[in-house]
Design a protein around this motif. Structure first.
Motif, short mmCIF file in Angstrom:
data_model
loop_
_atom_site.label_atom_id
_atom_site.label_comp_id
_atom_site.label_asym_id
_atom_site.label_seq_id
_atom_site.Cartn_x
_atom_site.Cartn_y
_atom_site.Cartn_z
N THR A 1 0.85 -1.18 0.00
CA THR A 1 0.00 0.00 0.00
C THR A 1 0.89 1.23 0.00
OG1 THR A 1 -0.13 0.17 2.41
CG2 THR A 1 -1.76 -1.24 1.31
N ALA A 2 0.35 2.34 -0.52
CA ALA A 2 1.11 3.59 -0.59
C ALA A 2 0.18 4.75 -0.29
CB ALA A 2 1.74 3.75 -1.97
N GLU A 3 0.68 5.68 0.51
CA GLU A 3 -0.10 6.86 0.88
C GLU A 3 0.83 8.06 0.98
OE1 GLU A 3 -1.73 5.92 4.65
OE2 GLU A 3 -3.09 4.36 3.91
N ILE A 4 0.24 9.25 0.85
CA ILE A 4 0.94 10.50 1.12
C ILE A 4 0.26 11.14 2.33
CG2 ILE A 4 1.41 12.85 0.30
CD1 ILE A 4 1.74 11.83 -2.46
N MET A 5 1.07 11.68 3.23
CA MET A 5 0.54 12.33 4.42
C MET A 5 -0.47 13.40 4.03
SD MET A 5 0.83 12.16 7.72
CE MET A 5 2.43 11.44 8.04
N ASN A 6 -1.59 13.44 4.73
CA ASN A 6 -2.66 14.43 4.54
C ASN A 6 -3.35 14.32 3.18
OD1 ASN A 6 -2.15 15.60 7.09
ND2 ASN A 6 -0.52 16.87 6.23
N TRP A 7 -3.27 13.14 2.55
CA TRP A 7 -4.00 12.88 1.31
C TRP A 7 -4.99 11.77 1.57
CZ3 TRP A 7 -2.41 9.07 -2.94
CH2 TRP A 7 -3.27 9.18 -4.05
N THR A 8 -6.22 11.96 1.16
CA THR A 8 -7.25 10.96 1.42
C THR A 8 -7.16 9.77 0.47
OG1 THR A 8 -8.85 12.09 -0.01
CG2 THR A 8 -8.85 12.67 2.34
N GLY A 9 -6.35 9.91 -0.57
CA GLY A 9 -6.21 8.82 -1.52
C GLY A 9 -5.44 7.64 -0.95
N HIS A 10 -5.71 6.47 -1.51
CA HIS A 10 -5.04 5.25 -1.07
C HIS A 10 -4.72 4.42 -2.30
CE1 HIS A 10 -4.74 1.08 0.46
NE2 HIS A 10 -4.29 1.65 1.57
N LEU B 1 -6.59 2.53 -7.07
CA LEU B 1 -6.62 3.86 -6.47
C LEU B 1 -8.01 4.11 -5.92
CD1 LEU B 1 -4.94 4.14 -9.47
CD2 LEU B 1 -4.23 6.22 -8.29
N THR B 2 -8.10 4.23 -4.61
CA THR B 2 -9.37 4.49 -3.94
C THR B 2 -9.19 5.63 -2.94
OG1 THR B 2 -8.87 2.79 -2.28
CG2 THR B 2 -10.16 2.10 -4.21
N SER B 3 -10.18 5.82 -2.09
CA SER B 3 -10.10 6.88 -1.08
C SER B 3 -10.24 6.27 0.30
CB SER B 3 -11.22 7.90 -1.31
OG SER B 3 -11.26 8.86 -0.28
#
Length: 322
Positions: free
Chosen positions: A21-30, A102-104
């Motif tokens: 899994t990959a995320e960016i801080m303060n981004w609601t995307g996943h 790519l989801t939220s």
């Protein structure tokens, strides 16, 4: 000042080749990535039960030098992936070996949002030209309020940051000459525009390294055919001709667009029509430094700054200032 980005990766099964899994801080995307063989485990996860967009990645069956991508959307991504996992004679797709979802995280993506993202991703991938887009056309997105369009464009911007970290370059823009030129006037760590010539053939090519990619610029010229004694990059030369990247230009060929090579030597070989060392043949016309020497100077300059001693290259640069 350009600020850094924190990308958080999680290896689901603890192996680099497994699901992640990959995320960016303060981004609601996943974002979730998995190989085709991991699909049974992927389909058990909550992420695939959400509305979202998915990318199917694999080799282009018609071109061994290219990748292929299919971009889709679904109310429940997992069900669509289940269909695509079938063989082509059963309505599935054979080419892909990896899926990106790519989801939220807040589950606020709607069908209209997903349709918008799908359409934009297809258009972006076709313009980038890094992978063969197997979608026939980009579907017309459903109408969105202005605020939602802004949110989706931010979603796209973040996705285009994270995806290359996962090794997915299909949506990564190829810089144009207009955007590259100013970089040569910046700091020593920024790449100048290099030139390569084959005087006997009247060949002149220009290139620049940006974001650790070596880009040969449009209108650069190259030899019309492969003359090297070893195959080397002869197949790549042929592919670029057949794909219309290299087009007739008098007795030579010319690049019809900016093109990204995996190395300066690959670029030099295609330009010269034979194997050649790109670290030596590409040169900065303003300083006479080869590409290899420019890299070495960057290392020496960094060491000098760290030790507090001014390096000869920094002295030379300062002496050339008006």
């Amino acid at each position: 000042m350009v600020l850094g980005k924190q990308v958080r990766l999680f290896l689901v099964d603890g192996t680099p080749g497994g699901m992640l899994t990959a995320e960016i801080m303060n981004w609601t995307g996943h974002i979730m990535a998995a190989g085709r063989s991991d699909l049974p485990e992927l389909l058990k996860r909550d992420e695939v039960k959400r509305t979202g967009v998915y990318l199917l990645l694999g080799d282009d069956p018609n071109d061994s030098y290219s990748n292929a991508i299919y971009i889709g959307e679904a109310d429940e991504v997992g069900e669509r992936l289940r269909i695509h996992s079938r063989s082509e004679d059963k309505g599935g797709k054979d080419f892909w070996n990896r899926a990106i979802i790519l989801t939220s995280k807040d589950a606020n993506l709607t069908k209209a949002h997903a349709r918008y993202l799908e359409s934009r991703f297809i258009s972006i991938a076709k313009v980038a030209g890094r992978s063969f887009v197997t979608n026939g056309t980009a579907p017309v997105p459903l109408p969105l309020p202005e605020a939602d369009v802004s949110d989706m464009e931010q979603f796209i911007e973040h996705a285009r940051i994270v995806l290359p970290v996962l090794g997915v370059d299909a949506l990564r823009a190829v810089p144009t000459l207009a955007s590259l030129e100013p970089a040569s006037k910046g700091s020593a760590s920024e790449s100048p525009v290099f030139e390569m010539t084959v005087s006997s053939e009247g060949i002149l090519a220009r290139a620049q390294e940006t974001d650790n990619e070596f880009v040969v610029l449009a209108e650069s010229t190259a030899r019309s055919g492969w003359v090297g004694s070893t195959p080397g990059y002869s197949k790549l030369h042929e592919v670029l001709v057949s794909d219309g990247v290299l087009v007739p230009n008098g007795s030579n060929l010319a690049f019809s667009k900016d093109y990204v090579f995996k190395s300066p030597s690959a670029a030099a070989a295609v330009v010269a029509g034979r194997a050649t060392n790109g670290r030596v043949t590409w040169k900065d016309p303003s300083t006479g430094l080869t590409y290899g020497q420019w890299q070495e100077h960057g290392v020496e300059d960094a060491r000098s700054v760290e030790s507090g001693v001014v390096s000869p290259s920094l002295i030379e640069q300062q002496s050339n200032l008006p």
